[in-house]
Write a protein that holds these residues in place. Structure first.
Motif, PDB file in Angstrom:
ATOM      1  N   ARG A  47       0.825  -1.214   0.000  1.00  0.00           N
ATOM      2  CA  ARG A  47       0.000   0.000   0.000  1.00  0.00           C
ATOM      3  C   ARG A  47       0.857   1.262   0.000  1.00  0.00           C
ATOM      4  N   ALA A  50       1.664   1.753  -3.503  1.00  0.00           N
ATOM      5  CA  ALA A  50       0.485   2.247  -4.197  1.00  0.00           C
ATOM      6  C   ALA A  50       0.181   3.702  -3.846  1.00  0.00           C
ATOM      7  N   SER A  78      -1.647   8.615  -5.015  1.00  0.00           N
ATOM      8  CA  SER A  78      -1.887   7.389  -5.773  1.00  0.00           C
ATOM      9  C   SER A  78      -2.151   7.627  -7.244  1.00  0.00           C
ATOM     10  N   GLN A  82       0.565   6.176 -11.760  1.00  0.00           N
ATOM     11  CA  GLN A  82       0.350   5.336 -12.948  1.00  0.00           C
ATOM     12  C   GLN A  82       0.545   3.856 -12.649  1.00  0.00           C
ATOM     13  N   LEU A  83      -0.296   3.362 -11.742  1.00  0.00           N
ATOM     14  CA  LEU A  83      -0.209   1.967 -11.333  1.00  0.00           C
ATOM     15  C   LEU A  83      -1.492   1.231 -11.697  1.00  0.00           C
ATOM     16  N   GLY A  84      -1.409  -0.081 -11.647  1.00  0.00           N
ATOM     17  CA  GLY A  84      -2.606  -0.908 -11.734  1.00  0.00           C
ATOM     18  C   GLY A  84      -2.633  -1.748 -10.478  1.00  0.00           C
ATOM     19  N   MET A  85      -3.841  -1.993  -9.941  1.00  0.00           N
ATOM     20  CA  MET A  85      -3.878  -2.759  -8.688  1.00  0.00           C
ATOM     21  C   MET A  85      -5.094  -3.666  -8.669  1.00  0.00           C
ATOM     22  N   PHE A  87      -7.347  -5.656  -5.916  1.00  0.00           N
ATOM     23  CA  PHE A  87      -7.583  -5.710  -4.475  1.00  0.00           C
ATOM     24  C   PHE A  87      -8.053  -7.087  -4.061  1.00  0.00           C
ATOM     25  N   GLN A  88      -7.865  -7.370  -2.777  1.00  0.00           N
ATOM     26  CA  GLN A  88      -8.295  -8.661  -2.245  1.00  0.00           C
ATOM     27  C   GLN A  88      -9.793  -8.867  -2.464  1.00  0.00           C
ATOM     28  N   TYR A  90     -11.445  -7.449  -4.760  1.00  0.00           N
ATOM     29  CA  TYR A  90     -11.605  -7.083  -6.173  1.00  0.00           C
ATOM     30  C   TYR A  90     -12.048  -5.645  -6.336  1.00  0.00           C
ATOM     31  N   ALA A  91     -12.867  -5.117  -5.379  1.00  0.00           N
ATOM     32  CA  ALA A  91     -13.330  -3.726  -5.475  1.00  0.00           C
ATOM     33  C   ALA A  91     -13.941  -3.430  -6.823  1.00  0.00           C
ATOM     34  N   ARG A 152      -9.040  -4.373 -15.505  1.00  0.00           N
ATOM     35  CA  ARG A 152      -9.070  -2.965 -15.119  1.00  0.00           C
ATOM     36  C   ARG A 152      -7.678  -2.494 -14.704  1.00  0.00           C
ATOM     37  N   ALA A 153      -6.944  -3.385 -14.038  1.00  0.00           N
ATOM     38  CA  ALA A 153      -5.616  -2.991 -13.578  1.00  0.00           C
ATOM     39  C   ALA A 153      -4.636  -2.853 -14.739  1.00  0.00           C
TER      40      ALA A 153
END
Lengths: 371, 574
Positions: A47, A50, A78, A82-85, A87-88, A90-91, A152-153
């Motif tokens: 995090r 991120a 954040s 310019q990141l892709g993530m 989530f646990q 999925y969000a 999406r990420a």
């Protein structure tokens, strides 16, 4: 694609140090896993990369850009990293369709709609969800939500892909399949990836390198095999499977090559040689790790080969596990677990010998064993 | 590109400054809406003359409050509230059990019907019951006399019983709404386990179901008790004519019915009732501390539905008769009353449309309707926006000062409308002349926002609490800034709750009487004040017409609200 560099990163919440002194460099295109028990600081570390948490010490760079430097009070939010993530949870936003979920990173960057359409379909094709574009997001199964989250990420071609326990909400079978798909996509795109998990087999199977963490500190960094076979600390050894850990005293030491030495050791009721990373003085106490799958059971009267270690004892109990049978042997040096063929059967109380090749025995220094 | 790093550094200060500005702005707004009237109340209670006049500071107000007469008033207030809370809880539990746990037919429809009284402005049913239960010409007494031939009139709503009965019509659906979800969401295995241990159905209900509901029931009952103390309409309509005084009507009378108005007495009494309510709230916290309101884990249980056999028609009839008594009867009375020349004389040759003509031709009605609609729309929107922001700050951020904001927004919750009205009366009168709020429609708007804020904060807090942080963080990581995230994710997901809360606040404004009646002035009357004036002039017929129009509004808004709730459930559970 960019590298990620963490220099002496720490994060404290009040008096509690969640992460302290983490140094890590992830190369371009590398898949690195942060592994550890819950509460070890791995998710906090992710995090901080991120930008969802601000590190209280140290410096984080993505590529050549410093994104956070506690000393200079620099912090890039954040959305500008310019990141892709993934989530646990999925969000996946429940008020948007699959298409709109994936299109989101492009929409907020105000890309032209023709480009959005094209890139979203490409991303959905990559995760084999092209037929679901117009579905409302809540009407998806767990595995499908997972794929949407990955699409999406990836859709904005991020510098780094971050994954926070993405497989933990899936059932065992799907977990295996999704993990392989991840790795395939990651290799195809050559995406720099940081992956957080508490599941050791996931970490082994997916990563180029594994970072084992505990209590906010890095314990060991290395390729999966290296970490598994040559742990430098007792905690790392114990984290993978259920190895037999035996205390022994060093009698002699001989360097084998640049990376390994051979130690002659003596324990309670056994003696022999094993390998280690560092030289040790005679008289020093080390912990010798022998993995259950590297040991076997022989008749009580049969001897061991010259290159083998031998423990005498009797069968304490056995557990049938399908592929193998776990046999626990009571020896003078405590109980040893042995993975035996499933078809073998032993009666409790039988006298047997346990043997292992000396190359399968790995010594860890005692001082490091006690963190 | 290390050069860019230095330009990025500028991005940090706004993040730090933004919260501070927002918190200060909220503290100022909420301070004016809640702390200011409260402190004016205290100021007024110690000041010997009406607002704006030179006077001295003394304790005369409190001395006047401490009399034997007022002890009786206090006992009346508490006694009436207790007398209505206890039977209301029993009926609400029965209704909740019937609708949540039995196979009574048409449960969905019944639930909508029996909660309807909660949304009807109490002033309407009060007037309708004033006509129905009038001892001389009331419809119920006329029916009784016609059926039995006797000349006695057994029903008189102008009594203790009338006050209690009128309050119950609101507290039963109110309690029902608070507890029904606890009944519905209970883990059935807890009851099944009792059955497996050998407990019969009734014993299970007594020893397991009810016990598990106890925290939720206690909380709801105390809330209902507080509402009973704050109630204004029921004692005003049914108590005052019979000489039954309670605290709220006492405050009202001391300002409106006495010449000169006893401001110091009114503010002192208001302050005393505030302290009393504060003590009850403290007691509630103490009682409920550490006891969870929920017996559920959030999993979607389908609670065991009890098959009642032919008894299910008895439970059905029970629900229908509640609806009939609390909705059909009063509305029917308004309907009938609006077509007869004189209230109480129901003969064919007395039928007329004159009252409709009179109402639609009256400028007072149109002004009242206009004011109510304007205040309702503006008030509900502003209240929900304020509540949405306050809830966001207190639930979703870790900003310093969020606890203070939360507490300030909650403060009006303890203030009965009449008390807040008195506080604002002083507050507005003491403002500098450059801010002419006193005697304008703005006074009502501000009071309504203040009264509605605790509810709007609650609605929006629970809505935000359901949104996982991931949904917001995910948006940030994927390139959206804070504003984009708010707009595209948080607001987009929370708007159904916003709409539901909006309708609730609108209902609250439409029904509000106690603060309005103190703060209105010529030109800024709202419908409820127009109704009260007509009623005071004995014009029950026009009251019926306006009452019916308000009822129609209530039904339309309630229908819209149910529609939104349904669609919201649809998208989230699909």
């Amino acid at each position: 694609m960019s590298s990620v560099t963490l220099e002496n990163i720490s994060k404290s919440f009040g008096d509690f140090n969640a992460v302290s002194g983490v140094d890590l460099r992830v190369s371009e295109g590398e898949f690195v896993t942060l592994l550890g028990p819950s509460g070890c600081g791995k998710t906090t570390t992710l995090r901080m990369v991120a930008g969802l948490e601000q590190n209280t010490g140290g410096r984080i760079s993505i590529g050549s850009d410093v994104v956070s430097d506690a000393a200079r009070g620099l912090f890039v939010p954040s959305e500008r990293r310019q990141l892709g993530m993934v989530f646990q949870s999925y969000a996946i936003w429940p008020h948007l369709t699959v298409f709109e979920n994936v299109a989101y990173p492009l929409r907020v960057r105000r890309r032209p709609s023709a480009e959005i359409g094209e890139r979203v379909s490409k991303a959905l094709l990559l995760v084999e969800m092209e037929g679901f574009a117009q579905r409302p997001a809540p009407a998806l199964s767990g595995g499908q939500q997972q794929r949407v989250a990955i699409a999406r990420a990836l859709v904005s071609e991020p510098k780094v892909l971050l994954l926070d326990e993405p497989l933990s909400n899936l059932d065992a079978k799907l977990r295996l399949q999704m993990g392989e798909e991840f790795r395939a996509i990651q290799k195809r795109l050559g995406m720099t990836t940081i992956y957080v998990t508490h599941d050791q087999s996931e970490a082994m199977a997916l990563s180029d390198r594994v970072v084992v963490m505990e209590r906010g500190k890095i314990q060991q960094i290395g390729a999966p095999e290296e970490i598994y076979r040559f742990p430098t600390k007792r905690t790392v050894a114990a984290f993978f499977g259920t190895p037999n850990l035996l205390d022994a005293e060093v009698e002699g030491c001989e360097r084998l090559d640049g990376r390994r030495v051979r130690l002659d050791v003596v324990g309670k009721g056994w003696r022999g040689s094993c390998e280690a990373a560092d030289e040790a003085r005679p008289g020093e106490v080390v912990t010798v790790m022998v993995r259950p799958e590297d040991t076997r059971i022989v008749m009580a009267d049969s001897g061991a080969g010259e290159q083998e270690l031998k423990w005498s004892g009797h069968i304490a109990h056995t557990t049938y596990r399908g592929a193998i049978r776990s046999v626990v042997v009571q020896t003078e040096n405590g109980r040893l677990t042995v993975d035996a063929a499933a078809s073998c059967n032993y009666a409790i109380g039988d006298n047997v010998n346990v043997v292992a090749h000396r190359r399968a025995a790995w010594a860890i220094r005692k001082d490091e064993a006690l963190i | 590109m290390p050069v860019r790093a230095s330009t990025w550094r500028r991005s940090r200060p706004p993040i730090l400054r933004g919260p501070a500005i927002a918190v200060i702005a909220l503290v100022v707004i909420l301070g004016f809406l809640s702390v200011y009237p409260l402190s004016m109340l205290l100021y007024g209670s110690l000041h010997s003359t009406p607002p704006g006049m030179a006077g001295t500071f003394n304790l005369d107000g409190y001395q006047e409050v401490m009399t034997r007469q007022n002890l009786i008033t206090l006992l009346n207030t508490v006694g009436i509230s207790l007398a209505k809370t206890i039977p209301s809880v029993v009926i609400a539990v029965v209704l909740a059990w019937i609708l949540a746990r039995t196979d009574t037919p048409f449960r969905g429809t019944l639930e909508v019907l029996i909660t309807l009284p909660f949304f009807i402005p109490p002033i309407l049913t009060a007037m309708a019951w004033g006509m129905l239960g009038n001892p001389q010409v009331g419809l119920l007494n006329q029916l009784f006399q016609w059926a039995t031939g006797s000349s006695s009139a057994p029903i008189n709503v102008y009594s203790y019983g009338g006050v209690v009965w009128h309050m119950m019509q609101y507290s039963v659906p109110f309690l029902f709404l608070l507890i029904v979800d606890a009944f519905r969401a209970m883990d059935p295995s807890l009851e099944e386990a009792a059955r497996m241990c050998g407990a019969a159905r009734w014993r299970t209900f007594r020893t397991i179901t009810l016990q598990l509901m106890l925290p939720a029931l206690t909380g709801a009952a105390i809330l209902s008790f507080i509402r009973g103390i704050e109630n204004f309409e029921s004692p005003l309509f049914f108590g005052s004519p019979a000489g039954i005084r309670v605290i709220t009507t006492d405050i009202y009378d001391s300002i409106n019915q006495r010449s000169p108005p006893q401001y110091q007495y009114a503010t002192a009494a208001s302050f005393v009732i505030m302290v009393l309510l504060f003590l009850i709230v403290l007691l509630q916290w103490k009682l409920l501390r550490g006891r969870s309101f929920t017996t559920v884990t959030g999993k979607g249980y389908s609670p065991g539905v009890i098959k009642l056999g032919k008894w299910r028609w008895a439970t059905f009839a029970f629900c229908v008769s509640f609806f009939f008594l609390t909705v059909v009867l009063p509305i029917g009375q308004l309907f009938i009353g609006s077509f007869f020349k004189f209230f109480g004389f129901y003969q064919w040759d007395m039928l007329t449309l004159d009252h409709y003509r009179a109402v639609f031709g009256s400028s007072e009605f149109w002004r009242g309707l206009g004011n109510t609609m304007y205040l309702g729309l503006a008030g509900a929107s502003l209240t929900m926006v304020l509540g949405g922001v306050v809830a966001y700050v207190s639930v979703r951020t870790k900003w310093r000062g969020r606890l203070l904001i939360d507490a300030m927004a909650w403060l009006p919750w303890m203030m009965p409308g009449i008390v807040l009205g008195v506080g604002f009366l002083w507050g507005f009168a003491l403002l500098p002349h450059a801010i002419p709020i006193y005697g304008t429609i703005w006074a009502l708007l501000l009071a309504y926002i203040s009264l509605g804020t605790p509810l709007s904060v609650r609605v929006m807090s629970s809505s935000y609490a359901q949104l996982s942080y991931d949904l917001e963080e995910c948006s940030r990581v994927h390139g959206a800034n804070w504003l984009q995230t708010m707009w595209r994710v948080v607001i987009a997901l929370a708007w159904p709750s916003f709409a539901i809360g909006w309708v609730l606040i609108f209902f609250g404004i439409m029904r509000e009487l106690s603060a309005s009646v103190l703060l209105y002035s010529v030109g800024s009357e709202v419908l409820s004040v127009v109704l009260l004036k007509l009623w005071a002039n004995g014009n029950a017929e026009q009251v019926s017409v306006i009452g019916l129009i308000m009822m129609a509004l209530v039904l339309i808004f309630r229908w819209v609200q149910l529609k939104i709730m349904k669609s919201q459930l649809g998208t989230l559970r699909a």
